[in-house]
Design a protein around this motif. Structure first.
Motif, PDB file in Angstrom:
ATOM      1  N   PHE A 188      -9.229   2.024   1.582  1.00  0.00           N
ATOM      2  CA  PHE A 188     -10.288   1.189   1.247  1.00  0.00           C
ATOM      3  C   PHE A 188     -10.205   0.615   3.246  1.00  0.00           C
ATOM      4  N   VAL A 189      -9.565   0.093   3.961  1.00  0.00           N
ATOM      5  CA  VAL A 189      -9.779   0.392   5.400  1.00  0.00           C
ATOM      6  C   VAL A 189      -9.573   1.407   5.571  1.00  0.00           C
ATOM      7  N   MET A 190      -8.636   1.847   5.336  1.00  0.00           N
ATOM      8  CA  MET A 190      -8.906   3.446   6.233  1.00  0.00           C
ATOM      9  C   MET A 190     -10.188   4.269   5.898  1.00  0.00           C
ATOM     10  N   PRO A 233      -3.516  -0.248  -4.173  1.00  0.00           N
ATOM     11  CA  PRO A 233      -4.276   0.392  -2.947  1.00  0.00           C
ATOM     12  C   PRO A 233      -5.335  -0.261  -1.968  1.00  0.00           C
ATOM     13  N   SER A 234      -5.462  -1.380  -1.468  1.00  0.00           N
ATOM     14  CA  SER A 234      -6.459  -2.087  -0.289  1.00  0.00           C
ATOM     15  C   SER A 234      -6.502  -1.452   0.988  1.00  0.00           C
ATOM     16  N   LEU A 235      -5.457  -0.600   0.987  1.00  0.00           N
ATOM     17  CA  LEU A 235      -5.432  -0.349   2.847  1.00  0.00           C
ATOM     18  C   LEU A 235      -5.775   1.165   3.053  1.00  0.00           C
ATOM     19  N   PHE A 271       1.030  -0.983  -0.129  1.00  0.00           N
ATOM     20  CA  PHE A 271       0.106   0.012  -0.052  1.00  0.00           C
ATOM     21  C   PHE A 271       0.895   1.100   0.043  1.00  0.00           C
TER      22      PHE A 271
END
Lengths: 141, 148
Positions: A44-46, A40-42, A31
């Motif tokens: 989406f977590v944030m 870019p996944s994280l 990320f």
């Protein structure tokens, strides 16, 4: 009651970290690797975390006089944009980028990945205590 | 910039993030506390020796125990396991861990406290902290892990 709510919050936090991919250091580094092959996944977590918390904060928390199980809210009162904030954040970023681990995932990795998360956690605690010692030199309590 | 579609998990990451936000909301609504892990951990280590009350101290250890148990609950519910790929070990892991601890204590927060909680409260202080550690971490990854 406050202990039960703390337990439930902690368990949901741990499940969220595992599901989001935060317990996989290579994914975290992926990320942060925006100049390389970027995952870019994280973001989406944030994004998911901030969105749920922001809606809940402004819809419910701000309208409450006191928390459900305690006498009062403990929200940070410090508003200053100072050197410790910037210097600490720079150091934090260096360690996070090096290892792909930050405090929440390190705690959550204690049983699932003791060889990395556990050792990181020991060093993390040493760093926290060292930081406390340094701060106490400048800001006598 | 190349997007790593092989590892991209928008849905599970969004739901995982939503659960993290829900956890923060519960801790604030019930206990009136910010879900900042560096703060909870450092206070768990020092509150009682510094003369704090057992009640103000116990919730922190209970919360941390829940955080340790959470991934086990996740593993019990899922059949495809938990992907964990460490990027370093030994000395670098210790140095990184120490810097993360030192930095989050001096900067008064980490990814959870400034990131999830501070941003949701629209704290300018937290926005500055998040931007600073993101830039610092991206530069560090560029230098240390540029081969990945």
């Amino acid at each position: 009651m406050p202990l039960i709510s703390a337990l439930i919050s902690g368990i949901i936090f741990g499940i969220g970290l595992a599901m989001g991919g935060m317990l996989d250091p290579a994914k975290v580094v992926g990320f942060l690797n925006i100049f390389g092959i970027w995952d870019p996944s994280l973001a989406f977590v944030m994004g998911g975390g901030v969105m749920v918390n922001l809606i809940g904060y402004f819809m419910f928390i701000r309208r409450m006089d006191q928390p459900l199980c305690e006498a009062r809210f403990h929200t940070p009162q410090n508003r200053s944009l100072d050197i410790p904030l910037l210097a600490g954040s720079v150091l934090f970023g260096i360690g996070w980028g090096m290892t792909g681990l930050c405090p929440g995932p390190a705690v959550a990795s204690l049983l699932t990945n003791p060889s990395t998360g556990g050792l990181f956690l020991i060093a993390l605690c040493a760093g926290l205590l060292a930081g406390k010692l340094i701060l106490s030199q400048f800001r006598p309590a | 910039m190349t997007i790593d579609f092989a590892h991209f998990t928008p849905y599970t990451s969004l739901i995982g993030g939503g659960l993290i936000g829900l956890a923060a909301l519960i801790l604030m609504a019930a206990n009136g506390r910010v879900m900042g892990i560096s703060g909870i951990l450092s206070s768990a280590l020092t509150t009682l020796p510094a003369g704090g009350t057992p009640a103000g101290w116990a919730w922190r250890w209970i919360f941390l125990a829940g955080t340790v148990l959470g991934p086990l609950v996740y593993l019990a519910l899922r059949t495809d396991g938990l992907l964990v790929r460490p990027v370093n070990d030994g000395t670098w892991l210790y140095i990184g861990g120490f810097l993360v601890g030192l930095g989050s204590m001096i900067g008064a927060g980490c990814t959870s406290g400034h990131g999830i909680c501070g941003l949701a409260r629209l704290s300018l202080r937290s926005m500055i902290a998040v931007m600073t550690f993101m830039i610092s971490a991206v530069v560090t990854v560029y230098i240390v892990h540029s081969g990945m």
